[in-house]
Design a protein around this motif. Sequence first.
Motif, PDB file in Angstrom:
ATOM      1  N   LEU A 512     -24.436 -52.729 -37.848  1.00 57.39           N
ATOM      2  CA  LEU A 512     -24.031 -52.375 -36.488  1.00 57.39           C
ATOM      3  C   LEU A 512     -23.105 -53.437 -35.914  1.00 57.39           C
ATOM      4  CD1 LEU A 512     -27.478 -51.139 -35.090  1.00 57.39           C
ATOM      5  CD2 LEU A 512     -25.736 -49.827 -36.300  1.00 57.39           C
ATOM      6  N   VAL A 513     -23.459 -54.700 -36.144  1.00 55.52           N
ATOM      7  CA  VAL A 513     -22.623 -55.790 -35.644  1.00 55.52           C
ATOM      8  C   VAL A 513     -21.241 -55.762 -36.304  1.00 55.52           C
ATOM      9  CG1 VAL A 513     -22.422 -58.306 -35.439  1.00 55.52           C
ATOM     10  CG2 VAL A 513     -24.653 -57.204 -35.159  1.00 55.52           C
ATOM     11  N   ASN A 514     -21.222 -55.428 -37.592  1.00 58.92           N
ATOM     12  CA  ASN A 514     -19.964 -55.430 -38.356  1.00 58.92           C
ATOM     13  C   ASN A 514     -19.324 -54.042 -38.437  1.00 58.92           C
ATOM     14  OD1 ASN A 514     -20.338 -58.206 -39.005  1.00 58.92           O
ATOM     15  ND2 ASN A 514     -21.752 -57.619 -40.654  1.00 58.92           N
ATOM     16  N   ALA A 515     -19.718 -53.141 -37.535  1.00 59.54           N
ATOM     17  CA  ALA A 515     -19.276 -51.741 -37.617  1.00 59.54           C
ATOM     18  C   ALA A 515     -17.768 -51.605 -37.530  1.00 59.54           C
ATOM     19  CB  ALA A 515     -19.935 -50.936 -36.503  1.00 59.54           C
ATOM     20  N   LYS A 516     -17.256 -50.673 -38.318  1.00 59.26           N
ATOM     21  CA  LYS A 516     -15.838 -50.298 -38.280  1.00 59.26           C
ATOM     22  C   LYS A 516     -15.720 -48.914 -37.641  1.00 59.26           C
ATOM     23  CE  LYS A 516     -14.920 -52.822 -42.561  1.00 59.26           C
ATOM     24  NZ  LYS A 516     -16.344 -53.198 -42.755  1.00 59.26           N
ATOM     25  N   PRO A 517     -14.569 -48.562 -37.130  1.00 61.90           N
ATOM     26  CA  PRO A 517     -14.421 -47.295 -36.388  1.00 61.90           C
ATOM     27  C   PRO A 517     -14.858 -46.057 -37.163  1.00 61.90           C
ATOM     28  CG  PRO A 517     -12.503 -48.688 -36.041  1.00 61.90           C
ATOM     29  CD  PRO A 517     -13.322 -49.367 -37.102  1.00 61.90           C
TER      30      PRO A 517
END
Length: 735
Positions: A512-517
Amino acid sequence: MPRFSVIVPVFKVQGFLRECLDSVLGQSYADFEVIAVDDCSPDGCGAILDEYAERDPRVRVLHLPENVGLGRARNAGMPYATGDFLFFLDSDDTLTPGALRAIADRLEEARDPDVLVFDYARTYWWGGTRRNVLARVLAEASVGTFTAVERPEILELLMVVWNKVYRRGYVTEHGFRFPPGYYEDTPWTFPVLLGARRIAALDRICVHYRQRRQGNILSTTSRKHFDIHDQYERVFAHVDAHPELARWRPYLHRKMGEHCLDILAKPDRLPPSDKGEFFRRTAELFRRHRTSTPVPAELRVLEGSYARYLTRRRAAAAGSALDRRARGARKAAVKRVKRGWSWAHERRPLDPNLALYSAFSHRGVLGDPAAIHRAARDLAPHIRGVWVVRRDQVEQLPPDIEYVLPDSLEYRRLAARATYFVNNVNWPRVLAKRPGSVHVHTHQGTPLKYMGADLLGKPGARQGVDVPGMLRRADRWDHSLVANRHSELVWDRAYPCRFASARTGSPRNDVLVNAKPDDGAAFRLRHSIPEDHTVVLYAPTRRDHVRGGHVERFDLARFAEDLGEGHTLVVRLHPSLAKGPARGMGLAELHRRGALVDATDWPRVEEVMLASDALVTDYSALMFDYANLDRPIVVHADDWGAYTASRGAYFDITAGAPGHVSRSYRELTWLFASGSWQDTEATELRSGFRDRFCEFDDGRAAERVVRTLMLGEPDTPISIPLPATAGDDEAPAHA
């Protein structure tokens, strides 16, 4: 002309009648009439019916001059029905909220079939609820229409009249009527279903079938149970009068034998002196209607005498007792072998390169343990990771996962030798904590509701929970993972054990912290959600003060509709509700129709969150994880007082919410209609919430656990801001 005529026969149910009528008159779908037939009830039922009729013009009351019985009371109401469909509801049962709307929608979809069959749940006098065990039959038949020939399994459902609605024209055309006596539903239901050209199914619980402690006619000891023979004679007479139904004679012959033997086997149905006569009449009926089809083994007893039947019953009972003793002896022997197996392997040294993983009571490769396992494969490939997984979850595992079944000998061997144990719930009591082993407990998110020892002050919430036993198992923990200082303070008090807090962050939140679009694209594609839709995730938690845990806070179909064009509602129930009746209260059917997406069974909740644009929840810990996405959150707190009184909470979420708070359905829909759900105030509230509860989540939690707790490397520093106020770090107080 109304859509439904609800015919309610009434006799000696004054304690339940108001609840029944209120469940009908309170339906959101209002196009119906109620025809209540007072079957000369000797109690206050007649007066109650007159009261309702005076208050609501949709209610019409017929007062019969004499008691005629359930079937003929229904017959008395039918000539007054003007609706398109007939619905026979027993006066001690209730309709579930939204049932008529769901039935009407399914009828429209199926273009007015002759019969619509829907689901029910038994509600017991002591408070329990159990869904129809054959609900899968309705789920499998919930698209299109069919005949009994095409789906004969529909006949295996409970042979009652009230789990169906009937097109009035079909009933009138064929002259279907209820006979007198007990088991009057049998000669109605078989002819109606066998003759129907178009049957539809609805996979939704529409009726709560009350299981009364006393007063159930079919549970009463009486010679009236002999009526079953006449009722099946009527069924066979109907088949004889309709040659096109001749193919069903073998099936009906078998069903009749099974039904009668079931009555005979029940200890509370027939007076002991009448059982021999009942058997002989059943056997005579069985012989008279026998076909050329071979008799099933379990029914061959009807070809012999009653004495032979009793001998077989006694032999079966004795055999069952012997089997129980043998099973008990085998179970004890297996337990001794497993104990000895564990003891032998516990004498061997620990394997420094072996880790055992489990999540959610062995439900699969999920949550924080799964994130840690993935990181360990990359950073510590020399550590062998083995998952403990239930047998029914094995098929869902990725092909490269090594696993063992719980409490198998291989599990016992690995548990005796492993150095690392990673779990988000407690390991079973039988697992011994060996010196040198490292137990990492991940928890299941940031706590809002009371946990552990704090439940001792909430007797309702701890029902069925052995808190002292829970703490003894928690004594095995070495490390307790936390995502914020609030969690650290709570776990220290809720679990007064010997672990050390590890400020690692929540490993499952790394994605979630490193989420991409486009991280949620796969979920959207799998559920045919348009790319330009705003996805609203609704994730309610369970209620401990309600038996079963599920309370439907609002009409999901209405919410999905009120969100408007360009929106998709995704619903994810609490995991503890996934296998109960909650799904059958409309969620499964709404998912099938495409009104919303039911993501309760989607194994990785992180993917569901990534696919959404906003979260609506009540008091679910999911909100703390979701805040890492920095997307809007709405807290629907319409029963906050009841929730905190029953379960307890560590702080007032309505005062420290991650976004706007709604206290009614009207407020909830206004937030979305007005756009306030994503306004500046919502952003500011979310920012403060994130500062407090996402402080250790930096996208490297799983790596940090592996490096520091498994490989022994120096702790990786986390940039932690100073608290906003001195009071933020005070120990949480009881609500």
